[in-house]
Design a protein around this motif. Structure first.
Motif, PDB file in Angstrom:
ATOM      1  N   GLU A 155       0.831  -1.206   0.000  1.00  0.00           N
ATOM      2  CA  GLU A 155       0.000   0.000   0.000  1.00  0.00           C
ATOM      3  C   GLU A 155       0.861   1.249   0.000  1.00  0.00           C
ATOM      4  O   GLU A 155       0.730   2.146   0.838  1.00  0.00           O
ATOM      5  N   ASN A 209      -2.406   5.128  -4.802  1.00  0.00           N
ATOM      6  CA  ASN A 209      -1.802   4.170  -3.877  1.00  0.00           C
ATOM      7  C   ASN A 209      -1.732   2.804  -4.564  1.00  0.00           C
ATOM      8  O   ASN A 209      -2.665   2.437  -5.292  1.00  0.00           O
ATOM      9  N   ARG A 211      -2.366   0.046  -3.576  1.00  0.00           N
ATOM     10  CA  ARG A 211      -3.465  -0.879  -3.245  1.00  0.00           C
ATOM     11  C   ARG A 211      -4.543  -0.875  -4.334  1.00  0.00           C
ATOM     12  O   ARG A 211      -5.263  -1.845  -4.491  1.00  0.00           O
ATOM     13  N   GLU A 212      -4.621   0.240  -5.086  1.00  0.00           N
ATOM     14  CA  GLU A 212      -5.627   0.320  -6.151  1.00  0.00           C
ATOM     15  C   GLU A 212      -5.247  -0.512  -7.379  1.00  0.00           C
ATOM     16  O   GLU A 212      -6.072  -0.743  -8.255  1.00  0.00           O
TER      17      GLU A 212
END
Ligand SMILES: [Zn+2]
Length: 236
Positions: A155, A209, A211-212
């Motif tokens: 992340e 980020n 995480r996307e």
């Protein structure tokens, strides 16, 4: 000069703009959120219209300091302002793939000291070429895949900012991305930094980020000569 809204805010999906020039199916706007293509990232698609007038935007390109939008049909010469709407699903996919390519590039530099020589993204796949000195086996490729997924899962924030040209030239993290090839007339360079992993001069659009991005899976690998290797991957 067209104001490039996507440089400041890659998540802008809609915008209003004034027509600067209209010629057949081609329209130049004073501002746009449509990415015109470049650096391996395709031009955006979407629509432009106002009231009952509307057209699909099928392509975009840079022309001097302007961005020219190519429509699927001509719009009346009396129109002054337009509202643009991006094909967001497609653009967001490009953002995820673009950030994934930078993470992959950071990983193979950090772990293998291999430099990227090229990359290309689509809405459903991407590929990257690099100069890799070692043996190119399924094991190495599998290791690259798990290291990249580890890095994505951390992340990490993706930061976008500008540096003075001189400052960028002096930054050791930027040397491998050949910041010295940026034309001398460019006084400020745009930097995309994946915190703790990868810093590049870049004009494209990215997610905020890692995480996307989600998870990547390598779908193919090729050896195109002793040094030149290719990886193809998809995101899940
Ligand atoms: Zn890039």
């Amino acid at each position: 000069m067209t104001e490039e809204l996507f440089l400041e805010d890659s998540y802008a999906k809609e915008f209003e703009a004034r027509i600067v020039k209209l010629e057949g199916r081609e329209v130049t706007l004073d501002r746009t959120a449509f990415y015109p293509g470049g650096g391996g990232q395709p031009a955006d698609k979407g629509s432009l219209g106002i009231g009952p007038v509307g057209a699909d935007m099928v392509d975009a390109r840079r022309e001097g300091g302007n961005i020219v939008h190519v429509l699927d049909r001509a719009i009346p010469g009396t129109v002054r302002d337009l509202r643009g709407t991006l094909d967001w699903e497609r653009r967001f996919a490009h953002m995820r793939y673009h950030t994934a390519l930078h993470v992959l590039s950071g990983v193979i530099w950090r772990n293998f000291e291999a430099k990227v020589t090229g990359g290309q993204m689509r809405a459903d796949r991407a590929r990257m070429d690099f100069s890799f000195p070692g043996e190119w086996t399924a094991d190495v490729v599998g290791e690259i895949e798990s290291l990249t997924n580890e890095a994505l899962a951390r992340e990490r924030p993706v930061r976008v900012y500008e540096l003075e040209r001189e400052e960028a030239l002096a930054n050791p993290d930027l040397i491998r991305t050949q910041v010295n090839l940026v034309p001398e007339r460019v006084k400020r360079v745009r930097i995309v930094e994946i915190e703790g992993l990868d810093t590049q001069t870049d004009g494209g659009t990215h997610v905020a980020n890692t995480r996307e991005v989600g998870e990547m899976g390598i779908t193919g690998h090729k050896s195109k000569g002793r040094q030149n290797k290719r990886i193809e991957f998809v995101l899940r």
